[in-house]
Design an enzyme around this catalytic site. Structure first.
Site, short mmCIF file in Angstrom:
data_model
loop_
_atom_site.label_atom_id
_atom_site.label_comp_id
_atom_site.label_asym_id
_atom_site.label_seq_id
_atom_site.Cartn_x
_atom_site.Cartn_y
_atom_site.Cartn_z
N CYS A 92 0.54 -1.29 0.05
CA CYS A 92 -0.13 -0.13 -0.05
C CYS A 92 0.83 1.42 -0.30
O CYS A 92 1.84 1.36 0.84
CB CYS A 92 -1.20 0.06 1.36
SG CYS A 92 -2.07 1.57 1.11
N CYS A 95 -0.29 3.89 2.90
CA CYS A 95 -0.80 4.19 3.69
C CYS A 95 -0.13 2.67 4.34
O CYS A 95 1.45 1.98 3.98
CB CYS A 95 -1.84 4.52 4.75
SG CYS A 95 -3.58 3.93 3.76
N SER A 96 -1.02 2.14 5.27
CA SER A 96 -0.79 -0.16 5.39
C SER A 96 -2.51 -0.91 5.26
O SER A 96 -2.53 -1.60 6.29
CB SER A 96 -0.75 0.60 6.85
OG SER A 96 -1.71 0.70 7.41
N CYS A 97 -2.89 -0.16 3.87
CA CYS A 97 -4.09 -1.18 3.68
C CYS A 97 -4.09 -2.59 3.68
O CYS A 97 -2.44 -2.61 2.28
CB CYS A 97 -4.69 -1.06 1.69
SG CYS A 97 -5.39 1.43 2.80
CO LIG Z 1 -3.57 1.46 2.82
#
Ligand SMILES: [Co+2]
Length: 191
Positions: A92, A95-97
């Protein structure tokens, strides 16, 4: 970071915005009940059952839900299948999906800026740092997760596992192999 989180939690609790007991339940759920073993069940089923693999390729959300894995951050799933020609890897960049219902919470490195930028720029170099050397002829495709779409990599089934039960197959499926930064374990290698 730990201190900041604790300070924030204290303030929110004092203001009555959150219930610490509810937070504990959420954290426990994702640490002990929901994690990469769920994803490993999906992969093992796909390896064992060609009809399920087809369904997974067509409608991953429904196929995964049929095994009971549903919930937040897994509403729209896409399964990508590794083979000799193509290796898939998930990042991602924003971000951190991450697909929580099948993989649990993302590892720290997945959220780090270096992984998020380099996975796109130099996927082969990143894979080498994870100890993965792919043949030069194998193309690498990088998938950028979004708030809507979450990806599950279906690693290649190791050779020498013909006739294995789904339980035994699931034990070969690592978290990283479902992000694409690793491969499934070989039979006989240490867990
Ligand atoms: Co994300």
């Amino acid at each position: 970071m730990d201190l900041r989180v604790r300070a924030l939690e204290t303030v929110l609790t004092q203001k009555g915005y959150i219930d610490p007991a509810a937070l504990d339940v959420l954290i426990d759920t994702y640490q002990t009940r929901i994690g990469p073993r769920n994803g490993a069940r999906v992969v093992a089923r796909a390896w064992s059952d060609p009809a399920f693999a087809d369904w997974l390729a067509q409608d991953a959300t429904a196929a995964i839900a049929s095994l009971g894995f549903t919930g937040r951050q897994g509403e729209h799933m896409v399964a990508v299948f590794n083979d000799q020609e193509q290796h898939h890897m998930v990042v991602c960049t924003l971000c951190s999906c991450y697909p929580w219902p099948v993989l649990g919470l993302p590892p720290t490195w997945y959220k780090s800026a270096p992984y998020r930028s380099r996975a796109v720029r130099d996927p082969r170099g990143v894979l080498a740092e994870f100890g993965v050397q792919l043949p030069a002829a194998t193309a690498i495709r990088v998938w950028d997760s979004t708030a809507e779409l979450r990806y599950l990599v279906i690693p290649r089934r190791p050779e020498g596992t013909e006739g294995w039960s789904e339980d035994a197959l699931a034990d070969l499926v690592t978290r990283d192999s479902m992000i694409g930064t690793g491969l499934a374990r070989q039979p006989g290698s240490a867990a």
